[in-house]
Design a protein around this motif. Structure first.
Motif, PDB file in Angstrom:
ATOM      1  N   ILE A  12       8.960 -36.593   2.014  1.00  0.00           N
ATOM      2  CA  ILE A  12       9.166 -36.698   3.462  1.00  0.00           C
ATOM      3  C   ILE A  12       8.617 -38.048   3.903  1.00  0.00           C
ATOM      4  O   ILE A  12       7.422 -38.316   3.767  1.00  0.00           O
ATOM      5  N   THR A  13       9.481 -38.903   4.417  1.00  0.00           N
ATOM      6  CA  THR A  13       9.052 -40.234   4.816  1.00  0.00           C
ATOM      7  C   THR A  13       9.579 -40.554   6.208  1.00  0.00           C
ATOM      8  O   THR A  13      10.216 -39.727   6.858  1.00  0.00           O
ATOM      9  N   SER A  14       9.309 -41.768   6.679  1.00  0.00           N
ATOM     10  CA  SER A  14       9.776 -42.191   8.000  1.00  0.00           C
ATOM     11  C   SER A  14       9.850 -43.707   8.043  1.00  0.00           C
ATOM     12  O   SER A  14       9.312 -44.395   7.171  1.00  0.00           O
ATOM     13  N   ALA A  15      10.522 -44.211   9.050  1.00  0.00           N
ATOM     14  CA  ALA A  15      10.649 -45.658   9.193  1.00  0.00           C
ATOM     15  C   ALA A  15       9.350 -46.283   9.696  1.00  0.00           C
ATOM     16  O   ALA A  15       8.966 -47.371   9.281  1.00  0.00           O
ATOM     17  N   ALA A  16       8.673 -45.577  10.604  1.00  0.00           N
ATOM     18  CA  ALA A  16       7.434 -46.074  11.210  1.00  0.00           C
ATOM     19  C   ALA A  16       6.364 -44.988  11.155  1.00  0.00           C
ATOM     20  O   ALA A  16       6.675 -43.816  10.900  1.00  0.00           O
ATOM     21  N   PRO A  17       5.094 -45.347  11.374  1.00  0.00           N
ATOM     22  CA  PRO A  17       4.016 -44.344  11.335  1.00  0.00           C
ATOM     23  C   PRO A  17       4.104 -43.340  12.489  1.00  0.00           C
ATOM     24  O   PRO A  17       4.735 -43.606  13.516  1.00  0.00           O
ATOM     25  N   SER A  18       3.476 -42.184  12.280  1.00  0.00           N
ATOM     26  CA  SER A  18       3.297 -41.162  13.321  1.00  0.00           C
ATOM     27  C   SER A  18       4.611 -40.648  13.905  1.00  0.00           C
ATOM     28  O   SER A  18       4.774 -40.555  15.128  1.00  0.00           O
ATOM     29  N   VAL A  35      12.241 -38.996   8.614  1.00  0.00           N
ATOM     30  CA  VAL A  35      11.978 -38.495   9.965  1.00  0.00           C
ATOM     31  C   VAL A  35      12.038 -39.666  10.930  1.00  0.00           C
ATOM     32  O   VAL A  35      11.432 -40.713  10.690  1.00  0.00           O
ATOM     33  N   VAL A  36      12.768 -39.476  12.012  1.00  0.00           N
ATOM     34  CA  VAL A  36      12.915 -40.522  13.024  1.00  0.00           C
ATOM     35  C   VAL A  36      12.577 -39.939  14.389  1.00  0.00           C
ATOM     36  O   VAL A  36      13.099 -38.880  14.758  1.00  0.00           O
ATOM     37  N   GLU A  37      11.706 -40.597  15.126  1.00  0.00           N
ATOM     38  CA  GLU A  37      11.367 -40.125  16.470  1.00  0.00           C
ATOM     39  C   GLU A  37      12.320 -40.735  17.484  1.00  0.00           C
ATOM     40  O   GLU A  37      12.302 -41.950  17.719  1.00  0.00           O
ATOM     41  N   ALA A  38      13.152 -39.893  18.065  1.00  0.00           N
ATOM     42  CA  ALA A  38      14.168 -40.357  19.020  1.00  0.00           C
ATOM     43  C   ALA A  38      13.530 -41.008  20.233  1.00  0.00           C
ATOM     44  O   ALA A  38      12.534 -40.523  20.762  1.00  0.00           O
ATOM     45  N   GLY A  39      14.098 -42.114  20.648  1.00  0.00           N
ATOM     46  CA  GLY A  39      13.615 -42.798  21.836  1.00  0.00           C
ATOM     47  C   GLY A  39      12.378 -43.633  21.605  1.00  0.00           C
ATOM     48  O   GLY A  39      11.847 -44.227  22.547  1.00  0.00           O
ATOM     49  N   LYS A  40      11.903 -43.702  20.373  1.00  0.00           N
ATOM     50  CA  LYS A  40      10.678 -44.454  20.099  1.00  0.00           C
ATOM     51  C   LYS A  40      10.843 -45.419  18.930  1.00  0.00           C
ATOM     52  O   LYS A  40      10.447 -46.577  19.021  1.00  0.00           O
ATOM     53  N   THR A  41      11.412 -44.949  17.826  1.00  0.00           N
ATOM     54  CA  THR A  41      11.534 -45.776  16.636  1.00  0.00           C
ATOM     55  C   THR A  41      12.563 -46.885  16.839  1.00  0.00           C
ATOM     56  O   THR A  41      13.721 -46.597  17.156  1.00  0.00           O
ATOM     57  N   PRO A  42      12.175 -48.147  16.659  1.00  0.00           N
ATOM     58  CA  PRO A  42      13.122 -49.260  16.808  1.00  0.00           C
ATOM     59  C   PRO A  42      14.260 -49.157  15.793  1.00  0.00           C
ATOM     60  O   PRO A  42      14.039 -48.793  14.635  1.00  0.00           O
ATOM     61  N   ALA A  43      15.456 -49.469  16.222  1.00  0.00           N
ATOM     62  CA  ALA A  43      16.632 -49.373  15.355  1.00  0.00           C
ATOM     63  C   ALA A  43      16.500 -50.265  14.130  1.00  0.00           C
ATOM     64  O   ALA A  43      16.939 -49.895  13.030  1.00  0.00           O
ATOM     65  N   ASN A  44      15.885 -51.437  14.289  1.00  0.00           N
ATOM     66  CA  ASN A  44      15.765 -52.347  13.146  1.00  0.00           C
ATOM     67  C   ASN A  44      14.874 -51.772  12.057  1.00  0.00           C
ATOM     68  O   ASN A  44      15.122 -51.988  10.857  1.00  0.00           O
ATOM     69  N   LEU A  45      13.843 -50.998  12.446  1.00  0.00           N
ATOM     70  CA  LEU A  45      12.976 -50.379  11.436  1.00  0.00           C
ATOM     71  C   LEU A  45      13.715 -49.276  10.684  1.00  0.00           C
ATOM     72  O   LEU A  45      13.512 -49.092   9.482  1.00  0.00           O
ATOM     73  N   ILE A  46      14.561 -48.547  11.398  1.00  0.00           N
ATOM     74  CA  ILE A  46      15.350 -47.500  10.751  1.00  0.00           C
ATOM     75  C   ILE A  46      16.300 -48.122   9.732  1.00  0.00           C
ATOM     76  O   ILE A  46      16.420 -47.661   8.590  1.00  0.00           O
ATOM     77  N   GLU A  47      16.978 -49.201  10.134  1.00  0.00           N
ATOM     78  CA  GLU A  47      17.914 -49.882   9.241  1.00  0.00           C
ATOM     79  C   GLU A  47      17.196 -50.450   8.025  1.00  0.00           C
ATOM     80  O   GLU A  47      17.677 -50.320   6.890  1.00  0.00           O
ATOM     81  N   GLU A  48      16.030 -51.069   8.257  1.00  0.00           N
ATOM     82  CA  GLU A  48      15.266 -51.636   7.147  1.00  0.00           C
ATOM     83  C   GLU A  48      14.790 -50.543   6.197  1.00  0.00           C
ATOM     84  O   GLU A  48      14.793 -50.717   4.980  1.00  0.00           O
ATOM     85  N   GLY A  49      14.381 -49.405   6.763  1.00  0.00           N
ATOM     86  CA  GLY A  49      13.924 -48.295   5.945  1.00  0.00           C
ATOM     87  C   GLY A  49      15.023 -47.762   5.053  1.00  0.00           C
ATOM     88  O   GLY A  49      14.812 -47.508   3.858  1.00  0.00           O
ATOM     89  N   ILE A  50      16.203 -47.588   5.620  1.00  0.00           N
ATOM     90  CA  ILE A  50      17.341 -47.096   4.837  1.00  0.00           C
ATOM     91  C   ILE A  50      17.704 -48.094   3.741  1.00  0.00           C
ATOM     92  O   ILE A  50      18.015 -47.710   2.604  1.00  0.00           O
ATOM     93  N   GLU A  51      17.661 -49.371   4.074  1.00  0.00           N
ATOM     94  CA  GLU A  51      17.973 -50.408   3.082  1.00  0.00           C
ATOM     95  C   GLU A  51      16.998 -50.353   1.906  1.00  0.00           C
ATOM     96  O   GLU A  51      17.401 -50.520   0.748  1.00  0.00           O
ATOM     97  N   LYS A  52      15.725 -50.107   2.196  1.00  0.00           N
ATOM     98  CA  LYS A  52      14.728 -50.017   1.133  1.00  0.00           C
ATOM     99  C   LYS A  52      15.011 -48.826   0.212  1.00  0.00           C
ATOM    100  O   LYS A  52      14.885 -48.924  -1.007  1.00  0.00           O
ATOM    101  N   LEU A  53      15.377 -47.706   0.801  1.00  0.00           N
ATOM    102  CA  LEU A  53      15.673 -46.510   0.008  1.00  0.00           C
ATOM    103  C   LEU A  53      16.931 -46.698  -0.830  1.00  0.00           C
ATOM    104  O   LEU A  53      16.973 -46.302  -2.002  1.00  0.00           O
ATOM    105  N   VAL A  54      17.931 -47.296  -0.236  1.00  0.00           N
ATOM    106  CA  VAL A  54      19.180 -47.549  -0.965  1.00  0.00           C
ATOM    107  C   VAL A  54      18.937 -48.497  -2.131  1.00  0.00           C
ATOM    108  O   VAL A  54      19.486 -48.317  -3.230  1.00  0.00           O
ATOM    109  N   ALA A  55      18.115 -49.525  -1.893  1.00  0.00           N
ATOM    110  CA  ALA A  55      17.807 -50.498  -2.953  1.00  0.00           C
ATOM    111  C   ALA A  55      17.127 -49.830  -4.141  1.00  0.00           C
ATOM    112  O   ALA A  55      17.296 -50.255  -5.282  1.00  0.00           O
ATOM    113  N   LYS A  56      16.365 -48.770  -3.877  1.00  0.00           N
ATOM    114  CA  LYS A  56      15.670 -48.034  -4.939  1.00  0.00           C
ATOM    115  C   LYS A  56      16.532 -46.895  -5.490  1.00  0.00           C
ATOM    116  O   LYS A  56      16.080 -46.126  -6.330  1.00  0.00           O
TER     117      LYS A  56
END
Length: 249
Positions: free
Chosen positions: A28-34, A175-196
């Motif tokens: 269970i992971t997320s793009a940003a903390p908390s 896990v993504v917190e709606a209305g709080k997590t920046p879109a760029n962090l979500i995209e970067e997070g997915i890119e990291k997972l895809v790369a692995k």
């Protein structure tokens, strides 16, 4: 940390696509903390335990070790009718389990492995091959393992990279917190997972900061209670029965 009931439909959906589908390890992971990783991880563990699975919850988040903090609170202020975390650990030590670090929470029905402060252990788990060895050892005792990782944005020498944990698991949930997590962090997070080449099972949207339209209308109606209390009370009762208003805004 908020407790999420294991019988919620959202938890059931995650369970049915992961541990319920014979996954033995899930991260269970997320793009940003908390963003609610620990809450979802614990709910998923409880749901698996309800299906008579022997489950281990492993905390690999050194940045915000929620699980370890909760166990420490239990040590400092144990309930009079149950054993504290330290007492459980001492009992297990007497049974030859002192070196595992795993604590069996009998009252909860599952086991936990809090994050370690030992630099060598953290360094070990940063290596995918060594983490796989540890996982294989845990799986000899448990049916499945749920990992509570750090966020994908947290990369430093004191943390265990979430990408590494996700890479060695059967699947990963973001896990993504709606209305709080920046879109760029979500995209970067997915890119990291895809790369692995991580098996991304899906994304869970935490809407605690994204209230439904119904919630917002009810909140606004309270502003008129001083002048129209009866009317506002009736209005709120009617609004609660309008299904279409229960959508996030």
């Amino acid at each position: 940390m908020i407790t999420l009931p294991s019988h919620y439909a959202e938890v059931e959906a995650v369970y049915s696509q992961t541990l319920g589908a014979n996954y033995r390890t899930i991260a269970i992971t997320s793009a940003a903390p908390s963003e609610g990783k620990s809450t979802l991880a614990e709910a998923l563990v409880k749901r698996a335990q309800a299906s008579d699975k022997k489950v281990l919850l492993v905390e690999l988040n050194t940045f915000n070790p929620v699980l370890k903090s909760r166990l420490q609170e239990a040590v400092n202020a144990p309930m009079p009718t149950q054993k504290s975390a330290s007492q459980v650990a001492q009992s297990q030590a007497a049974q030859g389990q002192v070196n595992t670090g795993i604590i069996n929470l009998n009252e909860q029905g599952y086991s936990v492995l809090p994050v370690s402060n030992d630099a060598m252990t953290i360094k070990k788990y940063r290596e995918a091959s060594l983490l796989i060895e540890a996982i294989n050892q845990w799986l000899s005792e448990f049916d499945c393992i749920v990992f509570d990782t750090a966020s994908l944005a947290m990369l430093n020498q004191h943390n265990i990279p979430a990408c590494t944990v996700c890479q060695v698991c059967d699947g990963a949930i973001m896990v993504v917190e709606a209305g709080k997590t920046p879109a760029n962090l979500i995209e970067e997070g997915i890119e990291k997972l895809v790369a692995k080449q991580v098996n991304i099972v899906g994304t869970v949207v935490n809407d605690k900061s994204n209230p439904s339209l119904l919630d917002e209308m009810i909140r606004e109606s309270h502003k008129l209670d001083a002048w129209l209390p009866k009317m506002m009370s009736k209005l709120r009762a009617k609004l609660a029965n309008v299904v279409m208003l229960n959508v996030a805004v």
